[in-house]
Design a protein around this motif. Structure first.
Motif, PDB file in Angstrom:
ATOM      1  N   TRP A  64     -33.217  50.566 101.207  1.00 49.63           N
ATOM      2  CA  TRP A  64     -32.969  50.262  99.897  1.00 49.63           C
ATOM      3  C   TRP A  64     -31.997  49.186  99.779  1.00 49.63           C
ATOM      4  CZ3 TRP A  64     -36.293  52.839  97.497  1.00 49.63           C
ATOM      5  CH2 TRP A  64     -36.673  54.041  97.772  1.00 49.63           C
ATOM      6  N   TYR A  66     -32.250  45.995 102.071  1.00 44.43           N
ATOM      7  CA  TYR A  66     -33.165  45.144 102.697  1.00 44.43           C
ATOM      8  C   TYR A  66     -34.749  45.443 103.318  1.00 44.43           C
ATOM      9  CZ  TYR A  66     -28.754  43.042 104.275  1.00 44.43           C
ATOM     10  OH  TYR A  66     -27.199  43.149 104.520  1.00 44.43           O
ATOM     11  N   ARG A  67     -35.672  44.086 103.529  1.00 44.58           N
ATOM     12  CA  ARG A  67     -36.714  44.926 104.080  1.00 44.58           C
ATOM     13  C   ARG A  67     -37.230  44.277 105.285  1.00 44.58           C
ATOM     14  NH1 ARG A  67     -37.304  42.078  98.763  1.00 44.58           N
ATOM     15  NH2 ARG A  67     -38.041  43.931  97.202  1.00 44.58           N
ATOM     16  N   LYS A 130     -38.150  48.266 101.318  1.00 42.50           N
ATOM     17  CA  LYS A 130     -37.449  48.740 101.096  1.00 42.50           C
ATOM     18  C   LYS A 130     -36.979  50.284 101.331  1.00 42.50           C
ATOM     19  CE  LYS A 130     -34.458  45.145  98.701  1.00 42.50           C
ATOM     20  NZ  LYS A 130     -33.339  44.589  97.621  1.00 42.50           N
TER      21      LYS A 130
END
Length: 162
Positions: A64, A66-67, A130
């Motif tokens: 929620w 970072y990717r 995310k």
């Protein structure tokens, strides 16, 4: 000659007025704000590329926020790894804009827990959304355009742009 030397030796006394004081305070405030805003950007730039530790078994701490782009390679000198890192380094600002963090595991002999879980063979790039789901797996280096357009099509990214 006396007039010139007396002119050069006299010092102007500067008496600040109210307007000057306000301008000075504004300049100080502006510089402080710039430095405050620049610090996180510099920190983000330094932390965008990280080495994956062997005891990392999941990427929950990034969920929620970072990717993660996880890059597995046989070694740091692997040609595909070097090429992919060059591509990503050239796109740092675009990666930061999309909340990407790049995690590398270039030591298969260390038997990292995430490596064992995802079971890559040789070079592999894995994009995690995310939400924690795998969004892309590639066995060859990919262009920044492919990576960024994949992210830009994601619902959460579209919502952030609106």
């Amino acid at each position: 000659m006396l007039r010139i030397s007396s002119f050069l030796n006299t010092q102007k006394q500067f008496i600040p007025n109210e307007r000057y004081g306000v301008q000075l305070q504004f300049k100080r405030l502006f510089i402080t704000c710039l430095l405050t805003l620049a610090a996180p950007l510099q920190a983000a730039d330094n932390t965008i590329f990280q080495t994956l530790t062997t005891d990392t078994h999941n990427l929950d701490k990034y969920q929620w926020k970072y990717r993660p782009v996880v890059i597995f390679a046989p070694s740091k000198s692997d040609a595909d790894y070097v090429h992919q890192m060059k591509i990503l380094n050239e796109s740092k600002s675009a990666l930061t804009d999309r909340d990407i963090i790049v995690l590398s595991d270039t030591s298969p002999a260390d038997n990292g827990r995430l490596r064992a879980k995802l079971e890559p063979i040789g070079f592999e790039l894995v994009l995690i959304g995310k939400d924690g789901g795998v969004k892309l797996r590639e066995k060859r280096p990919i262009s920044a355009e492919v990576l960024l357009s994949t992210i830009d099509r994601m619902p959460m990214r579209k919502a952030n742009l609106d």
